[in-house]
Scaffold this motif. Structure first.
Motif, short mmCIF file in Angstrom:
data_model
loop_
_atom_site.label_atom_id
_atom_site.label_comp_id
_atom_site.label_asym_id
_atom_site.label_seq_id
_atom_site.Cartn_x
_atom_site.Cartn_y
_atom_site.Cartn_z
N PRO A 205 0.83 -1.21 0.00
CA PRO A 205 0.00 0.00 0.00
C PRO A 205 0.87 1.26 0.00
O PRO A 205 1.66 1.47 0.91
CB PRO A 205 -0.81 -0.12 1.30
N VAL A 206 0.73 2.06 -1.04
CA VAL A 206 1.49 3.31 -1.12
C VAL A 206 0.58 4.45 -1.57
O VAL A 206 -0.47 4.23 -2.17
CB VAL A 206 2.68 3.20 -2.11
N LEU A 207 1.00 5.64 -1.25
CA LEU A 207 0.33 6.87 -1.68
C LEU A 207 1.33 7.70 -2.47
O LEU A 207 2.46 7.90 -2.02
CB LEU A 207 -0.16 7.66 -0.46
N ALA A 208 0.92 8.17 -3.64
CA ALA A 208 1.74 9.07 -4.43
C ALA A 208 1.01 10.40 -4.58
O ALA A 208 -0.18 10.42 -4.91
CB ALA A 208 2.03 8.47 -5.81
N VAL A 209 1.71 11.47 -4.33
CA VAL A 209 1.19 12.82 -4.57
C VAL A 209 2.11 13.47 -5.58
O VAL A 209 3.33 13.56 -5.35
CB VAL A 209 1.13 13.65 -3.27
N ALA A 210 1.55 13.91 -6.71
CA ALA A 210 2.38 14.39 -7.82
C ALA A 210 1.86 15.72 -8.34
O ALA A 210 0.66 16.04 -8.22
CB ALA A 210 2.39 13.36 -8.95
N GLY A 211 2.76 16.49 -8.93
CA GLY A 211 2.39 17.77 -9.52
C GLY A 211 3.19 18.04 -10.79
O GLY A 211 4.21 17.40 -11.05
N PRO A 212 2.74 19.02 -11.60
CA PRO A 212 3.41 19.32 -12.87
C PRO A 212 4.56 20.31 -12.72
O PRO A 212 4.54 21.19 -11.86
CB PRO A 212 2.28 19.94 -13.70
N VAL A 213 5.55 20.15 -13.58
CA VAL A 213 6.65 21.10 -13.72
C VAL A 213 6.51 21.74 -15.09
O VAL A 213 6.42 21.04 -16.10
CB VAL A 213 8.02 20.40 -13.59
N TRP A 214 6.49 23.09 -15.12
CA TRP A 214 6.26 23.83 -16.36
C TRP A 214 7.55 24.43 -16.87
O TRP A 214 8.42 24.84 -16.08
CB TRP A 214 5.23 24.95 -16.13
N ALA A 241 3.85 20.71 0.03
CA ALA A 241 5.28 20.52 -0.21
C ALA A 241 5.56 20.21 -1.67
O ALA A 241 6.51 20.71 -2.27
CB ALA A 241 5.82 19.41 0.69
N VAL A 242 4.71 19.36 -2.28
CA VAL A 242 4.88 19.02 -3.69
C VAL A 242 4.63 20.25 -4.56
O VAL A 242 5.39 20.53 -5.51
CB VAL A 242 3.92 17.87 -4.08
N ARG A 243 3.59 21.01 -4.25
CA ARG A 243 3.30 22.22 -5.03
C ARG A 243 4.46 23.21 -4.96
O ARG A 243 4.84 23.82 -5.97
CB ARG A 243 2.02 22.87 -4.52
N ALA A 244 5.00 23.38 -3.78
CA ALA A 244 6.10 24.33 -3.61
C ALA A 244 7.32 23.91 -4.42
O ALA A 244 7.97 24.74 -5.07
CB ALA A 244 6.46 24.45 -2.14
N ALA A 245 7.64 22.61 -4.40
CA ALA A 245 8.80 22.12 -5.16
C ALA A 245 8.56 22.28 -6.67
O ALA A 245 9.46 22.69 -7.41
CB ALA A 245 9.08 20.67 -4.81
N CYS A 246 7.36 21.95 -7.12
CA CYS A 246 7.03 22.08 -8.54
C CYS A 246 7.12 23.54 -8.98
O CYS A 246 7.65 23.85 -10.06
CB CYS A 246 5.63 21.55 -8.82
N THR A 264 -0.70 28.78 -3.09
CA THR A 264 -1.65 28.07 -2.26
C THR A 264 -0.94 27.17 -1.27
O THR A 264 -1.57 26.39 -0.58
CB THR A 264 -2.57 27.20 -3.13
N THR A 265 0.39 27.25 -1.22
CA THR A 265 1.12 26.41 -0.30
C THR A 265 1.13 27.01 1.10
O THR A 265 0.83 28.19 1.29
CB THR A 265 2.58 26.21 -0.76
N THR A 266 1.48 26.19 2.06
CA THR A 266 1.61 26.68 3.43
C THR A 266 3.01 26.35 3.90
O THR A 266 3.76 25.65 3.23
CB THR A 266 0.59 25.98 4.36
N THR A 267 3.34 26.84 5.05
CA THR A 267 4.65 26.56 5.61
C THR A 267 4.59 25.43 6.63
O THR A 267 5.53 25.19 7.36
CB THR A 267 5.22 27.81 6.29
#
Length: 273
Positions: A205-214, A241-246, A264-267
């Protein structure tokens, strides 16, 4: 595959380069070491031609010959592959941000690009105690059943999407059929929300959270994801965290939307549930 003409030249429609690449593509994770006979069988290239091409590939460093007479992929290919801008160039820009994300999550961080109908992993950072996964740098992953794949598919051109969605798709490695209507809905959600969340039950069982790089032309050039043991970390803590890195990587690539989108990220730190 047709046999050679007299003189050893390939018949029309079968250039030498095609045969050489057929030999190289015979190698895989399951079979990283092959004999000339193995290469001939896997590629369909006649054995006599295989011997000749293998000798040239060894001379160029694309293959290496082991003491037992079998062959492996050579470092010469790595030298050439390192020049690919969508691989090494992207990786070089992204690495500081991938490292920060890996330090924050202490899990797996993946960076992938789309190549035709698959995702190709160009970088992976993994902490020692993270749940084992089987993705390797340079390996290919399905677009329809991985976190990075869903992001890349959601932002692909319509022709690519429709070509894939009209196939009989199954989740890998589970082998379960994919509900295309549900997949279309998921892709729409990824475009709307800017992230993909994928829960997988097999082999673990794993969870992946992914976002785009433009990139600088406002194209989704890559996808980034964090992969964790499902239930160990909440998706709502990974998403910022993923959004901030992307966003940071996109900004480094000169992407217009990296600055244009509201933050829309938080700290908040990445917490366990």
């Amino acid at each position: 595959m047709s046999t050679d003409r007299a003189g050893g030249k390939p018949v029309q429609g079968e250039p030498v380069v095609d045969r050489a690449f057929a030999l190289l593509h015979a190698f895989s994770d399951a079979e990283p070491v092959l004999s000339a006979a193995d290469l001939s069988r896997a590629s369909g290239v006649p054995l006599s031609t295989t011997y000749r091409l293998v000798a040239r590939l060894v001379a160029w460093g694309a293959l290496e010959r082991r003491p037992d007479g079998r062959y492996t992929v050579g470092l010469g290919l790595l030298e050439i592959a390192s020049l690919a801008p969508r691989g090494h160039g992207l990786r070089e820009i992204a690495m500081p941000y991938l490292g920060d994300l890996a330090d924050a999550t202490r899990q797996h961080v993946l960076l992938a690009v789309r190549e035709d109908d698959e995702a190709v992993l160009v970088e992976r950072l993994s902490f020692r105690d993270a749940e084992p996964i089987h993705y390797r740098v340079g390996g290919r992953m399905p677009l329809h059943s991985t976190g990075v794949g869903l992001v890349l598919l959601a932002h692909a051109d319509v022709e690519t999407q429709e070509r894939l969605l009209h196939r009989r798709l199954t989740r890998q490695p589970e082998g379960e059929p994919v509900d295309v209507t549900a997949l279309r809905s998921t892709l729409a959600e990824v475009r709307r929300d800017g992230v993909a969340e994928l829960h997988r039950g097999s082999p673990r069982p794993v969870l992946a959270v992914a976002g785009p790089v433009w990139d600088g032309r406002d194209r989704c050039t890559a996808a980034l994801s964090v992969v964790v043991s499902d239930g160990s970390v909440s998706a709502r803590h990974l998403v910022p965290a993923v959004r901030a890195a992307c966003r940071a990587i996109s900004r480094a690539l000169g992407a217009p939307r990296a600055e244009g989108r509201p933050d829309t990220t938080t700290t908040d730190p990445v917490d366990s549930t």
